[in-house]
Design a protein around this motif. Structure first.
Motif, PDB file in Angstrom:
ATOM      1  N   VAL A 159      47.758  74.878  51.528  1.00  0.00           N
ATOM      2  CA  VAL A 159      48.555  73.690  51.850  1.00  0.00           C
ATOM      3  C   VAL A 159      47.666  72.558  52.327  1.00  0.00           C
ATOM      4  O   VAL A 159      47.873  71.378  51.995  1.00  0.00           O
ATOM      5  N   ALA A 160      46.615  72.877  53.131  1.00  0.00           N
ATOM      6  CA  ALA A 160      45.704  71.835  53.603  1.00  0.00           C
ATOM      7  C   ALA A 160      44.944  71.192  52.467  1.00  0.00           C
ATOM      8  O   ALA A 160      44.746  69.970  52.419  1.00  0.00           O
ATOM      9  N   TRP A 161      44.475  71.985  51.482  1.00  0.00           N
ATOM     10  CA  TRP A 161      43.734  71.404  50.348  1.00  0.00           C
ATOM     11  C   TRP A 161      44.632  70.490  49.539  1.00  0.00           C
ATOM     12  O   TRP A 161      44.239  69.378  49.162  1.00  0.00           O
ATOM     13  N   LEU A 162      45.883  70.940  49.263  1.00  0.00           N
ATOM     14  CA  LEU A 162      46.813  70.099  48.506  1.00  0.00           C
ATOM     15  C   LEU A 162      47.162  68.817  49.263  1.00  0.00           C
ATOM     16  O   LEU A 162      47.247  67.728  48.667  1.00  0.00           O
ATOM     17  N   TYR A 165      44.225  66.156  49.057  1.00  0.00           N
ATOM     18  CA  TYR A 165      43.986  65.474  47.785  1.00  0.00           C
ATOM     19  C   TYR A 165      45.228  64.788  47.230  1.00  0.00           C
ATOM     20  O   TYR A 165      45.112  63.922  46.346  1.00  0.00           O
ATOM     21  N   LEU A 166      46.412  65.173  47.725  1.00  0.00           N
ATOM     22  CA  LEU A 166      47.631  64.543  47.224  1.00  0.00           C
ATOM     23  C   LEU A 166      48.189  63.462  48.160  1.00  0.00           C
ATOM     24  O   LEU A 166      48.927  62.583  47.706  1.00  0.00           O
ATOM     25  N   VAL A 167      47.853  63.486  49.505  1.00  0.00           N
ATOM     26  CA  VAL A 167      48.442  62.543  50.457  1.00  0.00           C
ATOM     27  C   VAL A 167      47.383  61.714  51.175  1.00  0.00           C
ATOM     28  O   VAL A 167      47.435  60.473  51.207  1.00  0.00           O
ATOM     29  N   VAL A 168      46.370  62.345  51.779  1.00  0.00           N
ATOM     30  CA  VAL A 168      45.433  61.648  52.655  1.00  0.00           C
ATOM     31  C   VAL A 168      44.559  60.680  51.867  1.00  0.00           C
ATOM     32  O   VAL A 168      44.413  59.505  52.228  1.00  0.00           O
ATOM     33  N   LEU A 169      43.929  61.168  50.774  1.00  0.00           N
ATOM     34  CA  LEU A 169      43.035  60.283  50.007  1.00  0.00           C
ATOM     35  C   LEU A 169      43.764  59.087  49.397  1.00  0.00           C
ATOM     36  O   LEU A 169      43.280  57.946  49.491  1.00  0.00           O
ATOM     37  N   LEU A 173      42.930  55.030  50.456  1.00  0.00           N
ATOM     38  CA  LEU A 173      42.607  54.018  49.446  1.00  0.00           C
ATOM     39  C   LEU A 173      43.560  52.824  49.545  1.00  0.00           C
ATOM     40  O   LEU A 173      43.134  51.660  49.466  1.00  0.00           O
ATOM     41  N   VAL A 174      44.881  53.107  49.741  1.00  0.00           N
ATOM     42  CA  VAL A 174      45.846  51.995  49.849  1.00  0.00           C
ATOM     43  C   VAL A 174      45.555  51.159  51.091  1.00  0.00           C
ATOM     44  O   VAL A 174      45.605  49.919  51.070  1.00  0.00           O
ATOM     45  N   TYR A 175      45.232  51.814  52.263  1.00  0.00           N
ATOM     46  CA  TYR A 175      44.947  51.071  53.493  1.00  0.00           C
ATOM     47  C   TYR A 175      43.682  50.225  53.355  1.00  0.00           C
ATOM     48  O   TYR A 175      43.640  49.075  53.815  1.00  0.00           O
ATOM     49  N   THR A 176      42.662  50.769  52.696  1.00  0.00           N
ATOM     50  CA  THR A 176      41.369  50.076  52.616  1.00  0.00           C
ATOM     51  C   THR A 176      41.409  48.896  51.662  1.00  0.00           C
ATOM     52  O   THR A 176      40.890  47.810  51.977  1.00  0.00           O
ATOM     53  N   TRP A 177      42.008  49.074  50.479  1.00  0.00           N
ATOM     54  CA  TRP A 177      41.925  48.044  49.446  1.00  0.00           C
ATOM     55  C   TRP A 177      43.184  47.187  49.306  1.00  0.00           C
ATOM     56  O   TRP A 177      43.156  46.206  48.562  1.00  0.00           O
TER      57      TRP A 177
END
Length: 365
Positions: A159-162, A165-169, A173-177
């Motif tokens: 669950v942590a890996w999913l 790669y599906l929520v945090v990354l 990207l949305v917050y930074t750019w």
């Protein structure tokens, strides 16, 4: 020499002082005389009416309210309370003490002895039966917990890996750019708008300040400086002089009232008191002495003589009646019987016993 701390008088104090003191003296003298008359009347009424009336009311209130309640408390409430306390002690305290001492204490000791015996039995059951069973159950539960922990660790890793790669990354990207550039732009626009608003407000505040200063502050300051302050100084001087004049007039009126009171007292004494005293001393006292010596004392002596004669006559009449009654009794019933003489055990006359002598009846030769 006036003291250095005293303030110098102004030019208005001297011309105002004399007229004000004259007017105030004329107005205050009747008031002071009326006040002194009321004070004398009040003291007279207090000494002759209010104080005795107050003492009488105090005595009446004590006799009507205090003494009945004291008697009720002393002779009714206190004995009744003592009787109730004795009844409570006899009917409640003594039975409860006996119940605790002779019933509850033995029963409690018996229950404690039984509890100690039951505790020993339960301890043996716990040590030789429940403890081995609990150890076995704990071993089984530990194995099951280890299996469940291994399964949970695998599921958590997946669950942590999913989630990474599906929520945090994507969120990073949305917050930074996207969100950061938009926020910087909005912040710059807000700063500019705030600068414009603050500049407009400051200008409006300065304009309103000068308008209020010109329309309100400067006229009020001029009115205070050139009109109210001089008028206040004049009124202060007038008020101070009026107060000083009232003080002087009150003291002078006191002296005047004292002189008038002494004059009226002297006049009343010579018109009323001295004639009454002279009449009492020169007329009534000699007349009273003459009446006492030539009328009252002879009348009292004659009354005492008449009383003595009356008492003697009554005593003679009573004796005569007593003798007549005795004579009638003798004529009707005869002479009363005299008691027969009884031989006395004691010698009479010279043969009587004497203490400490040799002439008693036993030792006489």
């Amino acid at each position: 020499m006036p003291e250095a701390s005293e303030s110098p008088e102004g030019c208005l104090a001297v011309p105002i002082r004399i007229p004000v003191r004259i007017v105030v003296l004329v107005l205050v003298v009747p008031v002071r005389m009326l006040w002194d008359a009321l004070v004398v009347t009040g003291r007279f009424l207090n000494d002759t009416l209010f104080r005795p009336l107050g003492r009488a009311l105090l005595w009446l209130g004590r006799a009507v309210f205090v003494l009945p309640f004291v008697g009720l408390w002393r002779y009714v409430a206190v004995p009744l309370g003592q009787a109730l306390a004795w009844l409570g002690k006899v009917l409640v305290v003594v039975p409860l003490v006996g119940l605790h001492r002779y019933v509850l204490t033995p029963v409690g000791r018996a229950i404690a002895w039984a509890g100690r015996g039951a505790g020993a039995g339960l301890g043996w059951v716990y040590a030789h039966l429940l403890t081995p069973v609990g150890h076995a159950v704990t071993w089984v539960l530990r194995g099951i917990g280890a299996v469940l922990a291994a399964i949970g660790s695998g599921v958590y890793a997946a669950v942590a890996w999913l989630g990474r790669y599906l929520v945090v990354l994507p969120a990073v990207l949305v917050y930074t750019w996207v969100l950061t550039p938009v926020g910087h732009a909005l912040l710059w626009c807000g700063k500019g708008l705030m600068w414009l608003v603050s500049t407009a407000v400051n200008g409006l505040g300065v304009a309103l300040y000068w308008i209020a200063r010109i329309l309100f502050v400067l006229p009020a300051l001029a009115l205070w400086r050139w009109f109210l302050a001089p008028v206040g100084r004049v009124l202060a001087v007038v008020g101070r002089e009026v107060l000083d004049a009232l003080g002087h007039a009150w003291r002078i009126a006191g002296h005047v009232s004292l002189a008038v009171g002494r004059f009226l007292g002297t006049l009343l004494r010579w018109i009323f008191v001295e004639p009454v005293r002279w009449v009492y001393r020169s007329v009534l006292t000699p007349v009273g002495h003459v009446v006492r010596d030539h009328v009252l004392r002879p009348a009292a002596e004659a009354a005492r003589s008449a009383g003595r004669a009356t008492r003697q006559a009554l005593a003679t009449a009573r004796e005569t009646v007593r003798q007549a009654r005795a004579d009638v009794r003798r004529m009707l019933f005869g002479e009363p019987r005299r008691p027969a003489p009884v031989a006395r055990r004691e010698p009479s006359g010279r043969e009587a016993r004497t203490l400490g002598g040799s002439t008693t009846a036993l030792t006489k030769d």
